[in-house]
Write a protein that holds these residues in place. Structure first.
Motif, PDB file in Angstrom:
ATOM      1  N   ASN A 139      -4.071  -6.424  23.874  1.00  0.00           N
ATOM      2  CA  ASN A 139      -5.159  -6.888  23.017  1.00  0.00           C
ATOM      3  C   ASN A 139      -6.166  -5.755  22.829  1.00  0.00           C
ATOM      4  OD1 ASN A 139      -6.646  -8.852  21.544  1.00  0.00           O
ATOM      5  ND2 ASN A 139      -8.008  -9.126  23.300  1.00  0.00           N
ATOM      6  N   SER A 140      -6.476  -5.461  21.558  1.00  0.00           N
ATOM      7  CA  SER A 140      -7.435  -4.387  21.297  1.00  0.00           C
ATOM      8  C   SER A 140      -8.076  -4.624  19.922  1.00  0.00           C
ATOM      9  CB  SER A 140      -6.721  -3.025  21.345  1.00  0.00           C
ATOM     10  OG  SER A 140      -7.661  -1.973  21.236  1.00  0.00           O
ATOM     11  N   ILE A 141      -8.616  -3.585  19.343  1.00  0.00           N
ATOM     12  CA  ILE A 141      -9.136  -3.668  17.978  1.00  0.00           C
ATOM     13  C   ILE A 141      -8.109  -2.995  17.081  1.00  0.00           C
ATOM     14  CG2 ILE A 141     -10.990  -2.962  16.416  1.00  0.00           C
ATOM     15  CD1 ILE A 141     -12.904  -3.048  18.817  1.00  0.00           C
ATOM     16  N   MET A 142      -7.665  -3.690  16.046  1.00  0.00           N
ATOM     17  CA  MET A 142      -6.596  -3.132  15.218  1.00  0.00           C
ATOM     18  C   MET A 142      -6.831  -3.375  13.733  1.00  0.00           C
ATOM     19  SD  MET A 142      -3.584  -5.855  16.175  1.00  0.00           S
ATOM     20  CE  MET A 142      -2.712  -6.209  14.656  1.00  0.00           C
ATOM     21  N   LEU A 143      -6.115  -2.597  12.936  1.00  0.00           N
ATOM     22  CA  LEU A 143      -6.162  -2.767  11.479  1.00  0.00           C
ATOM     23  C   LEU A 143      -5.054  -3.739  11.091  1.00  0.00           C
ATOM     24  CD1 LEU A 143      -6.588   1.001  10.591  1.00  0.00           C
ATOM     25  CD2 LEU A 143      -8.308  -0.790  10.206  1.00  0.00           C
ATOM     26  N   LYS A 144      -5.439  -4.834  10.376  1.00  0.00           N
ATOM     27  CA  LYS A 144      -4.457  -5.860  10.023  1.00  0.00           C
ATOM     28  C   LYS A 144      -4.298  -5.969   8.515  1.00  0.00           C
ATOM     29  CE  LYS A 144      -6.376  -8.528  13.750  1.00  0.00           C
ATOM     30  NZ  LYS A 144      -7.250  -9.662  14.027  1.00  0.00           N
ATOM     31  N   ASP A 145      -3.101  -6.388   8.103  1.00  0.00           N
ATOM     32  CA  ASP A 145      -2.891  -6.698   6.687  1.00  0.00           C
ATOM     33  C   ASP A 145      -3.279  -8.158   6.446  1.00  0.00           C
ATOM     34  OD1 ASP A 145      -0.830  -8.285   7.606  1.00  0.00           O
ATOM     35  OD2 ASP A 145       0.773  -6.937   6.927  1.00  0.00           O
ATOM     36  N   GLU A 146      -3.024  -8.688   5.226  1.00  0.00           N
ATOM     37  CA  GLU A 146      -3.473 -10.044   4.898  1.00  0.00           C
ATOM     38  C   GLU A 146      -2.787 -11.123   5.746  1.00  0.00           C
ATOM     39  OE1 GLU A 146      -0.405  -8.642   1.922  1.00  0.00           O
ATOM     40  OE2 GLU A 146      -2.181  -7.836   2.905  1.00  0.00           O
ATOM     41  N   ASN A 147      -1.634 -10.787   6.359  1.00  0.00           N
ATOM     42  CA  ASN A 147      -0.951 -11.752   7.226  1.00  0.00           C
ATOM     43  C   ASN A 147      -1.342 -11.624   8.693  1.00  0.00           C
ATOM     44  OD1 ASN A 147       0.594 -12.596   4.979  1.00  0.00           O
ATOM     45  ND2 ASN A 147       1.965 -10.836   5.290  1.00  0.00           N
ATOM     46  N   GLY A 148      -2.248 -10.693   8.986  1.00  0.00           N
ATOM     47  CA  GLY A 148      -2.644 -10.492  10.377  1.00  0.00           C
ATOM     48  C   GLY A 148      -1.719  -9.562  11.136  1.00  0.00           C
ATOM     49  N   ASP A 149      -0.735  -8.997  10.443  1.00  0.00           N
ATOM     50  CA  ASP A 149       0.169  -8.031  11.084  1.00  0.00           C
ATOM     51  C   ASP A 149      -0.456  -6.633  11.031  1.00  0.00           C
ATOM     52  OD1 ASP A 149       2.145  -9.937  11.593  1.00  0.00           O
ATOM     53  OD2 ASP A 149       2.911  -9.762   9.529  1.00  0.00           O
ATOM     54  N   PRO A 150       0.039  -5.704  11.891  1.00  0.00           N
ATOM     55  CA  PRO A 150      -0.486  -4.335  11.831  1.00  0.00           C
ATOM     56  C   PRO A 150      -0.415  -3.779  10.405  1.00  0.00           C
ATOM     57  CG  PRO A 150       0.949  -4.584  13.730  1.00  0.00           C
ATOM     58  CD  PRO A 150       1.049  -5.864  12.952  1.00  0.00           C
ATOM     59  N   ALA A 151      -1.519  -3.246   9.911  1.00  0.00           N
ATOM     60  CA  ALA A 151      -1.587  -2.752   8.533  1.00  0.00           C
ATOM     61  C   ALA A 151      -0.934  -1.381   8.426  1.00  0.00           C
ATOM     62  CB  ALA A 151      -3.046  -2.663   8.099  1.00  0.00           C
ATOM     63  N   PRO A 152      -0.465  -1.018   7.217  1.00  0.00           N
ATOM     64  CA  PRO A 152      -0.008   0.358   7.025  1.00  0.00           C
ATOM     65  C   PRO A 152      -1.202   1.306   7.186  1.00  0.00           C
ATOM     66  CG  PRO A 152      -0.037  -0.835   4.928  1.00  0.00           C
ATOM     67  CD  PRO A 152      -0.371  -1.829   5.999  1.00  0.00           C
ATOM     68  N   VAL A 153      -0.957   2.450   7.809  1.00  0.00           N
ATOM     69  CA  VAL A 153      -2.037   3.412   8.025  1.00  0.00           C
ATOM     70  C   VAL A 153      -1.621   4.786   7.524  1.00  0.00           C
ATOM     71  CG1 VAL A 153      -3.204   2.318   9.974  1.00  0.00           C
ATOM     72  CG2 VAL A 153      -1.189   3.745  10.400  1.00  0.00           C
ATOM     73  N   TYR A 154      -2.616   5.638   7.315  1.00  0.00           N
ATOM     74  CA  TYR A 154      -2.344   6.985   6.840  1.00  0.00           C
ATOM     75  C   TYR A 154      -3.326   7.970   7.461  1.00  0.00           C
ATOM     76  CZ  TYR A 154      -2.902  11.172   4.208  1.00  0.00           C
ATOM     77  OH  TYR A 154      -3.032  12.497   3.912  1.00  0.00           O
ATOM     78  N   SER A 155      -2.840   9.145   7.794  1.00  0.00           N
ATOM     79  CA  SER A 155      -3.680  10.291   8.134  1.00  0.00           C
ATOM     80  C   SER A 155      -2.854  11.542   7.915  1.00  0.00           C
ATOM     81  CB  SER A 155      -4.131  10.245   9.594  1.00  0.00           C
ATOM     82  OG  SER A 155      -4.634  11.518   9.990  1.00  0.00           O
ATOM     83  N   VAL A 156      -3.522  12.651   7.588  1.00  0.00           N
ATOM     84  CA  VAL A 156      -2.826  13.934   7.492  1.00  0.00           C
ATOM     85  C   VAL A 156      -2.252  14.313   8.864  1.00  0.00           C
ATOM     86  CG1 VAL A 156      -4.910  15.301   7.945  1.00  0.00           C
ATOM     87  CG2 VAL A 156      -3.042  16.311   6.640  1.00  0.00           C
ATOM     88  N   ALA A 157      -2.836  13.745   9.935  1.00  0.00           N
ATOM     89  CA  ALA A 157      -2.367  14.034  11.295  1.00  0.00           C
ATOM     90  C   ALA A 157      -1.419  12.935  11.764  1.00  0.00           C
ATOM     91  CB  ALA A 157      -3.552  14.129  12.246  1.00  0.00           C
ATOM     92  N   SER A 158      -0.131  13.279  11.900  1.00  0.00           N
ATOM     93  CA  SER A 158       0.828  12.231  12.258  1.00  0.00           C
ATOM     94  C   SER A 158       0.629  11.735  13.688  1.00  0.00           C
ATOM     95  CB  SER A 158       2.257  12.727  12.046  1.00  0.00           C
ATOM     96  OG  SER A 158       2.433  13.942  12.737  1.00  0.00           O
ATOM     97  N   GLY A 159      -0.091  12.504  14.511  1.00  0.00           N
ATOM     98  CA  GLY A 159      -0.368  12.037  15.876  1.00  0.00           C
ATOM     99  C   GLY A 159      -1.524  11.053  15.947  1.00  0.00           C
ATOM    100  N   LEU A 160      -2.195  10.820  14.820  1.00  0.00           N
ATOM    101  CA  LEU A 160      -3.353   9.911  14.838  1.00  0.00           C
ATOM    102  C   LEU A 160      -3.129   8.651  14.007  1.00  0.00           C
ATOM    103  CD1 LEU A 160      -6.344  12.443  14.356  1.00  0.00           C
ATOM    104  CD2 LEU A 160      -5.369  11.594  16.496  1.00  0.00           C
ATOM    105  N   ASP A 161      -1.974   8.550  13.317  1.00  0.00           N
ATOM    106  CA  ASP A 161      -1.841   7.418  12.377  1.00  0.00           C
ATOM    107  C   ASP A 161      -1.259   6.174  13.046  1.00  0.00           C
ATOM    108  OD1 ASP A 161       0.723   8.290  12.646  1.00  0.00           O
ATOM    109  OD2 ASP A 161       1.142   8.498  10.511  1.00  0.00           O
TER     110      ASP A 161
END
Ligand SMILES: *Cc1c(COP(=O)(O)O)cnc(C)c1O
Length: 405
Positions: A296-318
């Motif tokens: 359990n933590s703080i996360m980015l969710k999509d409209e269904n509450g599932d983990p949202a797609p994420v993006y960063s130029v740094a693949s170790g941070l996405d």
């Protein structure tokens, strides 16, 4: 020191609690079978890893194989171009394999050896964790199964080659989007079948208990060394400490040395192309409470509450979440979390290279960019940045997509 009702004199002993909670965050949301396996690891961790034999063997490995302690460098030219603030970097780029990840991989693999396991299992996205774990497995003579999405295998050819040269089995995952999420699921599934002979080795301060605690403790060498070195170099503590946050392991390692000090602490997430969902991976900035990958933590969710797609130029941070301890420190206000986008990150990558002769990892460049920004806002004082890794792995991508600046 007291923050949000939490006593930081005894913080590292009291958090997490015996079930792996940092306040409401953390825990182990997994199947009964995996729960039993995690319990075995937790018990082994508290007996084996606290023994003087284990501690002295790990110390020797860090000194003779990893090249620790890594130094702190004062960035004289960069500081000089900004003004009156002195910027320093803790050189995890000089740790063997070029980043901080080996700190916890050597600890996890040494634990595997003491537990009598024959194999280590993990997933990898960009391949950095896979390479660090394959290195540790080669050192200890353990088998190593690395699960990797088919898409990532194509994108990360040099790291796939490194893992294979080091003797690891790279297992292609062809389910779903064929990237990190599917690789995590495949690695967990394999582990639940093989846990008698194998141990799962996570790549950051994430996943079910005891991993966020174990990885923090193995990474705390960064903060312990840095605090001592900074004091002996300058006679003082830094005014601010900065680290980038993907899952959050280099940051937790660095921060753990300074949590009980009068030091401002900053965790920097990737803002990518901007604040729209899907364009960044700043989970602590824009996310909400939720459970994924067994914690359990703080996360980015999509409209269904599932983990949202994420993006960063740094693949170790996405990564769409961050370690539970970061969520806790965020809510307490002990650590301030902010985000830096791709453009400022690329500028910082070139600035550090040109002014200091240090090519930073694109992940670490987020922390450098924030330190530059912070130094411009402060009238005096000092900033210590965790330079989590070196940037050789990023050079081709940056030149191809951004040119030479
Ligand atoms: C993997 C990686 C990171 C991100 O991982 P954390 O667990 O957030 O530290 C940062 N920097 C480098 C160089 C990495 O390889």
């Amino acid at each position: 020191m007291n923050f949000g009702g939490v006593d930081f004199d005894t913080y590292l002993k009291n958090y997490p609690d015996s079930e792996g909670y940092y306040g409401k965050y953390g825990g182990a949301y997994i199947s009964k079978e995996l729960y039993d396996a995690m319990k075995e690891i937790t018990e082994a961790y508290f007996t084996i890893c606290k023994s003087s034999k284990f501690i002295s063997e790990l110390r020797k490995i860090r000194r003779e194989f990893q090249g620790r302690p890594t130094p702190i460098s004062y960035l004289e030219r960069l500081s000089g171009t900004i003004g009156n603030v002195q910027i320093y970097v803790k050189r995890e780029d000089l740790n063997h394999t070029g980043a901080h990840k080996l700190n916890h991989c050597m600890g996890e693999a040494l634990l595997a050896k003491y537990m009598g396991k024959k194999k280590v299992i993990a997933e990898t996205g960009a391949g950095q964790h896979g390479v660090a774990l394959a290195t540790a497995a080669a050192y200890f003579g353990l088998e190593c199964d690395i699960y990797m999405g088919a898409v990532d295998i194509k994108k990360q050819a040099p790291n796939v080659a490194r893992m294979k040269i080091l003797g690891a089995n790279v297992i292609e995952v062809t389910e779903g989007l064929q990237t990190l999420k599917e690789a995590v699921d495949a690695a967990f599934l394999a582990y639940s079948k093989e846990y008698k002979d194998a141990i799962y080795c996570i790549g950051s301060v994430v996943g079910p208990h005891p991993f966020p605690m174990m990885v923090r403790d193995f990474q705390s060498v960064v903060g312990i060394e840095a605090r001592e070195q900074f004091l002996s170099m300058t006679g003082e503590l830094p005014d601010a400490v900065v680290a980038c946050v993907g899952g959050g392991s280099n940051a937790m390692g660095m921060f753990s040395g300074f949590l009980n000090d009068p030091v401002d602490i900053y965790g920097i997430e990737p803002l990518g192309r901007g604040a729209t969902l899907g364009d960044h991976a700043a989970s602590l900035q824009y996310g909400s409470e939720g459970i994924m990958h067994g914690f359990n933590s703080i996360m980015l969710k999509d409209e269904n509450g599932d983990p949202a797609p994420v993006y960063s130029v740094a693949s170790g941070l996405d990564y769409p979440s961050s370690g539970p301890e970061h969520a806790f420190l965020h809510d307490l206000g002990r650590v301030k979390y902010d985000a830096i986008g791709d453009e400022e990150t690329i500028d910082a990558f070139f600035t550090l290279s040109r002014l200091e002769g240090i090519i930073p990892a694109i992940e670490s460049s987020h922390a450098v960019a924030y330190a530059i920004k912070l130094a411009k806002e402060m009238s005096h004082g000092s900033i210590l940045v965790c330079l989590s890794g070196r940037g050789d792995k990023d050079m081709d991508y940056i030149i191809e997509n951004y040119g030479i600046r």
